[in-house]
Structure formats: C-alpha cells, structure tokens
Design a protein around this motif. Structure first.
Motif, PDB file in Angstrom:
ATOM      1  N   ASN A  89       0.866  -1.296   0.041  1.00 27.79           N
ATOM      2  CA  ASN A  89       0.143  -0.033  -0.068  1.00 27.79           C
ATOM      3  C   ASN A  89       0.842   1.266   0.072  1.00 27.79           C
ATOM      4  N   GLY A  90       1.857   1.231  -0.514  1.00 31.59           N
ATOM      5  CA  GLY A  90       2.885   2.514  -0.756  1.00 31.59           C
ATOM      6  C   GLY A  90       3.851   2.900   0.365  1.00 31.59           C
ATOM      7  N   LEU A  91       3.699   1.940   1.377  1.00 29.78           N
ATOM      8  CA  LEU A  91       4.593   2.553   2.500  1.00 29.78           C
ATOM      9  C   LEU A  91       6.055   2.447   2.120  1.00 29.78           C
ATOM     10  N   THR A  92       6.898   3.385   2.325  1.00 32.18           N
ATOM     11  CA  THR A  92       8.231   3.705   1.829  1.00 32.18           C
ATOM     12  C   THR A  92       9.077   2.719   2.777  1.00 32.18           C
ATOM     13  N   HIS A  93      10.506   2.426   2.671  1.00 36.03           N
ATOM     14  CA  HIS A  93      11.408   1.883   3.435  1.00 36.03           C
ATOM     15  C   HIS A  93      11.589   2.709   4.697  1.00 36.03           C
ATOM     16  N   GLU A  94      11.781   4.153   4.243  1.00 32.89           N
ATOM     17  CA  GLU A  94      11.958   4.850   5.406  1.00 32.89           C
ATOM     18  C   GLU A  94      10.997   5.088   6.387  1.00 32.89           C
ATOM     19  N   GLU A  95       9.646   5.059   5.853  1.00 36.86           N
ATOM     20  CA  GLU A  95       8.357   5.014   6.527  1.00 36.86           C
ATOM     21  C   GLU A  95       8.433   3.949   7.469  1.00 36.86           C
ATOM     22  N   ALA A  96       8.897   2.527   6.871  1.00 38.21           N
ATOM     23  CA  ALA A  96       8.544   1.354   7.431  1.00 38.21           C
ATOM     24  C   ALA A  96       9.568   1.213   8.785  1.00 38.21           C
ATOM     25  N   THR A  97      10.946   1.991   8.404  1.00 38.14           N
ATOM     26  CA  THR A  97      11.853   1.730   9.776  1.00 38.14           C
ATOM     27  C   THR A  97      11.463   2.788  10.828  1.00 38.14           C
ATOM     28  N   GLN A  98      10.485   3.575  10.626  1.00 35.21           N
ATOM     29  CA  GLN A  98       9.964   4.793  11.713  1.00 35.21           C
ATOM     30  C   GLN A  98       8.655   4.655  12.206  1.00 35.21           C
ATOM     31  N   SER A  99       7.988   3.595  11.711  1.00 34.87           N
ATOM     32  CA  SER A  99       6.628   3.702  12.241  1.00 34.87           C
ATOM     33  C   SER A  99       6.263   1.967  12.490  1.00 34.87           C
ATOM     34  N   ASP A 100       4.782   1.903  13.169  1.00 38.89           N
ATOM     35  CA  ASP A 100       4.476   0.424  13.030  1.00 38.89           C
ATOM     36  C   ASP A 100       3.592   0.086  11.869  1.00 38.89           C
ATOM     37  N   THR A 101       3.580   1.088  10.928  1.00 39.81           N
ATOM     38  CA  THR A 101       2.427   0.655   9.864  1.00 39.81           C
ATOM     39  C   THR A 101       2.739  -0.689   9.071  1.00 39.81           C
ATOM     40  N   ASN A 102       1.642  -1.330   8.999  1.00 41.86           N
ATOM     41  CA  ASN A 102       1.802  -2.597   8.369  1.00 41.86           C
ATOM     42  C   ASN A 102       2.314  -3.622   9.157  1.00 41.86           C
ATOM     43  N   GLY A 103       2.302  -3.537  10.425  1.00 37.03           N
ATOM     44  CA  GLY A 103       2.847  -4.582  11.706  1.00 37.03           C
ATOM     45  C   GLY A 103       1.753  -5.575  11.753  1.00 37.03           C
ATOM     46  N   ILE A 104       2.301  -6.743  12.219  1.00 40.81           N
ATOM     47  CA  ILE A 104       1.301  -7.754  12.684  1.00 40.81           C
ATOM     48  C   ILE A 104       0.552  -7.589  13.734  1.00 40.81           C
ATOM     49  N   HIS A 105       0.687  -6.503  14.278  1.00 39.04           N
ATOM     50  CA  HIS A 105      -0.330  -6.318  15.384  1.00 39.04           C
ATOM     51  C   HIS A 105      -1.677  -6.195  14.846  1.00 39.04           C
ATOM     52  N   ASN A 106      -1.788  -5.714  13.476  1.00 31.45           N
ATOM     53  CA  ASN A 106      -3.029  -5.311  12.801  1.00 31.45           C
ATOM     54  C   ASN A 106      -3.847  -6.716  12.687  1.00 31.45           C
ATOM     55  N   TRP A 107      -3.036  -7.849  12.390  1.00 33.93           N
ATOM     56  CA  TRP A 107      -3.822  -9.165  12.332  1.00 33.93           C
ATOM     57  C   TRP A 107      -4.396  -9.559  13.760  1.00 33.93           C
ATOM     58  N   CYS A 108      -3.411  -9.176  14.644  1.00 31.07           N
ATOM     59  CA  CYS A 108      -4.144  -9.705  15.979  1.00 31.07           C
ATOM     60  C   CYS A 108      -5.111  -8.818  16.273  1.00 31.07           C
ATOM     61  N   GLU A 109      -5.183  -7.580  15.960  1.00 32.74           N
ATOM     62  CA  GLU A 109      -6.526  -6.778  16.660  1.00 32.74           C
ATOM     63  C   GLU A 109      -7.646  -7.242  15.758  1.00 32.74           C
ATOM     64  N   ARG A 110      -7.530  -7.720  14.511  1.00 36.89           N
ATOM     65  CA  ARG A 110      -8.481  -8.171  13.547  1.00 36.89           C
ATOM     66  C   ARG A 110      -9.197  -9.505  13.998  1.00 36.89           C
ATOM     67  N   GLY A 111      -8.534 -10.290  15.079  1.00 38.11           N
ATOM     68  CA  GLY A 111      -8.840 -11.537  15.567  1.00 38.11           C
ATOM     69  C   GLY A 111      -8.123 -12.697  15.129  1.00 38.11           C
ATOM     70  N   GLY A 112      -6.690 -12.204  14.719  1.00 39.36           N
ATOM     71  CA  GLY A 112      -5.813 -13.439  14.204  1.00 39.36           C
ATOM     72  C   GLY A 112      -6.124 -13.921  12.934  1.00 39.36           C
ATOM     73  N   ILE A 113      -5.560 -15.094  12.478  1.00 38.32           N
ATOM     74  CA  ILE A 113      -5.937 -15.725  11.058  1.00 38.32           C
ATOM     75  C   ILE A 113      -6.739 -16.910  11.459  1.00 38.32           C
ATOM     76  N   VAL A 114      -7.874 -16.962  10.804  1.00 38.89           N
ATOM     77  CA  VAL A 114      -8.809 -17.986  11.112  1.00 38.89           C
ATOM     78  C   VAL A 114      -9.564 -18.339   9.773  1.00 38.89           C
ATOM     79  N   GLY A 115      -9.556 -19.323   9.284  1.00 40.55           N
ATOM     80  CA  GLY A 115     -10.226 -19.724   7.585  1.00 40.55           C
ATOM     81  C   GLY A 115     -10.024 -21.095   7.411  1.00 40.55           C
ATOM     82  N   ARG A 116     -10.090 -21.542   6.275  1.00 43.54           N
ATOM     83  CA  ARG A 116      -9.943 -22.918   5.840  1.00 43.54           C
ATOM     84  C   ARG A 116      -8.508 -22.978   5.182  1.00 43.54           C
ATOM     85  N   GLY A 117      -7.745 -23.921   5.600  1.00 44.90           N
ATOM     86  CA  GLY A 117      -6.426 -24.358   5.149  1.00 44.90           C
ATOM     87  C   GLY A 117      -6.630 -25.405   4.015  1.00 44.90           C
TER      88      GLY A 117
END
Length: 349
Positions: free
Chosen positions: A149-177
């Motif tokens: 989604n356009g996050l730059t490397h500089e932004e990635a090193t200085q922010s939490d954007t796109n971090g795994i916490h987003n997955w946890c806050e939406r309830g983890g990963i649950v579906g059909r394997g």
C-alpha cells in the motif's frame, strides 16, 4: 503519497465499494488481473487501495478476505476434532541462515530470590529463524523500496505501519486451510523428490496436478499451504548437512517465481500462503525478471507468507482421512509493528 498513487487507490476503492455487502459481508469479486486500474510506478496487477475503508489506508491486505461468512464456512471442515499444531519447535533450526542469531532459552529458578519454588524462563528468537509469518513490512519491492500500500522503506523503519499487530487486532488468522501435498504427489509419480536444498522450482502445473490427484478444490479466501519436503529433509539431515544447507548456501526448493505463478496466485485470491520451505518460493529469487513472489504477495497484494511450517504430521493425517482441507487457526505474537512471528497455527479436522 503521490497524487497518481492516490488516484489509483481511489479507483480501486471505488471498485471495491460497488461490491454487494462490501469486504466484510461477502467475498469480493476482483477485477481480472489485466483489468486492474494501473498504480503509478507499480507493475500491472497491483491492488493498493483495494481494501481501503473510509479513507483509511489498509494494513491487512488479503486477510480481509477472512470474513465472518468465510470463517463460518471453514468451521464446517471440523468433523472428528483431531488437531495438529504446525509450528516447528523453536530450537529446531540449528544453524539459522542469513546471519540470524539462533534460538536461546534461559531457565530461571525463582526460589533464591522469591523464597518459593517456582520457575520462569526467558527466550530469544529471531522471528525469521523458524516457523514464521512474514508481515507486510518484512520485504519491500527491491527496485522501489516500497512495501504494501505504498509504505516507503524509510516510513517502515520509523513507524508501526503494516505490522503484525493489525492481524491480531482483527482476531488473528482463521479460515480454511488447504494442503497441497506436492511432495507426496511427486514421490508417488517419480519415486524420489528433488533435494530440498536445491533451487528446484515447483510449478503451477505441479500444484494443479497435485490438487487433481488429491481431489481438492480451492476457494477464494483459502489459506494455501504447500509441502515441499524441506522440514522432512532437515529432520533427517546430519549436523554437517544442516549447516551446509541452511547457513552456508541459502538455497532452497519452493514455488517458481514466474508470470504464470503470479497470475495463478492472483486468480485464486488466497487470504494467505504458507509452506515448509525457507521462503515459500524457490530461493534465491530472480529479482531481475520481475517475478519475485515476495514482491507480489507481500507488496502488491498484502498476502502474508508463512515459511518453515512443520507439515509432516498434517500430511499423514490428510492421507489417512483422504482429505486435504481443514479448519485453520493462527495466533501470531501481538507485537506492535511486528515484522515476523511464529504462527501459532493449528489445523483442526
């Protein structure tokens, strides 16, 4: 964010907003690969902006496909209640590659300090040195330096954007394997499989033949899991073979990085992908050809990649039941801005 990128993302968001029920009510109908609106500076097939909601930049990518309806359907895969954890023991990678530090555990006797018999432990893990998820800020497009989604490397090193916490806050990963047991199919056909520490490329045609052999079909929102034989190799290799194969050479079997693979993966719209090998795709990638799957999955689509999952018991149970689909739950470490995590993955039949 550039005006051109904003325009492209607005066009994709507009496509998404026309879908009945939206992303959280039903599985969206994606445009064909060649019909996706062009995102400036990115290859055809980029879906940045597709999952954005109410002007907020999305950070979960194709995990948005795991809607309540998809999870409810996945729950119908549970029949016997048998279950298998897919995490390799954290200490298993004896010689982590790419200069990463090995796992360490310190056991602490609390009696001397607290005057009661009890224990703690402290552990060190590099989240890329064993069974893992790659987050959407783990691997950038190498030419542009941008993440999902356009996050730059500089932004990635200085922010939490796109971090795994987003997955946890939406309830983890649950579906059909869905297990694509390429190794079992290949050996049934050829007797023996290529070395797991060679750069053998598993093709889309191989995957389709394996699915046909298993009698398995996939659905949008599935979690694709490919067994290539890397974990089995590591489990039986000598110490010298492990050191050579994992630390000194950095070469591993995996899915072929090609236009055919990219288009096949896009057309199936998986919520996430995983495998038992080092990088899911054959490694090292051929970056100059433009079809490094890390760049497509993580960057262009926001699709999490699982690596070095232990699929041995799962393979046996699937064969026993003659069924290669199951309910899958994964609880990554809830770390703000997390870049990788053990999957905490369990398959339930």
């Amino acid at each position: 964010m550039s005006d051109a990128l904003k325009t492209a993302q607005n066009r994709l968001s507009a496509v998404a907003s026309t879908l009945t029920g939206g992303f959280f009510g039903s599985t969206p109908q994606f445009p064909a690969f060649d019909d996706l609106p062009k995102v400036a500076g990115e290859p055809q097939g980029c879906i940045w902006g597709f999952f954005d909601q109410d002007g907020e930049r999305d950070e979960c990518g194709t995990l948005n496909l795991l809607t309540p309806a998809v999870v409810q359907a996945a729950a119908r895969e549970i029949h016997s209640g048998e279950h298998v954890q897919l995490d390799w023991p954290l200490h298993n990678v004896q010689f982590p590659g790419f200069g990463r530090k090995e796992f360490h555990q310190k056991k602490i006797d609390l009696q001397p300090s607290l005057n009661f018999k009890a224990m703690d432990d402290e552990v060190y893990i590099n989240t890329q040195s064993g069974s893992q998820w790659d987050s959407l800020k783990h691997f950038a497009h190498q030419a542009t330096g941008k993440y999902y989604n356009g996050l730059t490397h500089e932004e990635a090193t200085q922010s939490d954007t796109n971090g795994i916490h987003n997955w946890c806050e939406r309830g983890g990963i649950v579906g059909r394997g869905v297990l694509v047991d390429w190794l079992r199919w290949y050996e049934s056909k050829n007797g023996s499989a290529p070395s797991a520490v060679s750069r053998h490329e598993i093709t889309v045609e191989d995957l389709e033949e394996t699915l046909k052999w298993q009698g398995t079909t996939t659905k949008p929102g599935d979690i694709l899991i490919i067994r290539s034989g890397y974990v089995r190799w590591h489990n039986t290799a000598s110490e010298l073979e492990r050191k050579s194969g994992t630390q000194e050479n950095g070469i591993a079997i995996g899915l072929q990085g090609s236009e055919r693979s990219v288009r096949w993966l896009y057309s199936h719209h998986f919520a996430a992908v995983a495998g038992d090998t080092v990088a899911f795709e054959a490694w090292p990638p051929k970056l100059d050809e433009g079809f490094c799957l890390h760049e497509w999955l993580l960057v262009q689509w926001g699709t999490p990649i699982g690596e070095m999952w232990d699929l041995e018991k799962l393979s046996k149970l699937c064969e026993q039941k003659n069924r290669w689909t199951f309910f899958l739950t994964s609880a990554p470490l809830h770390i703000q801005g997390g870049i990788g995590s053990p999957p905490g993955a369990i398959a339930v039949f």
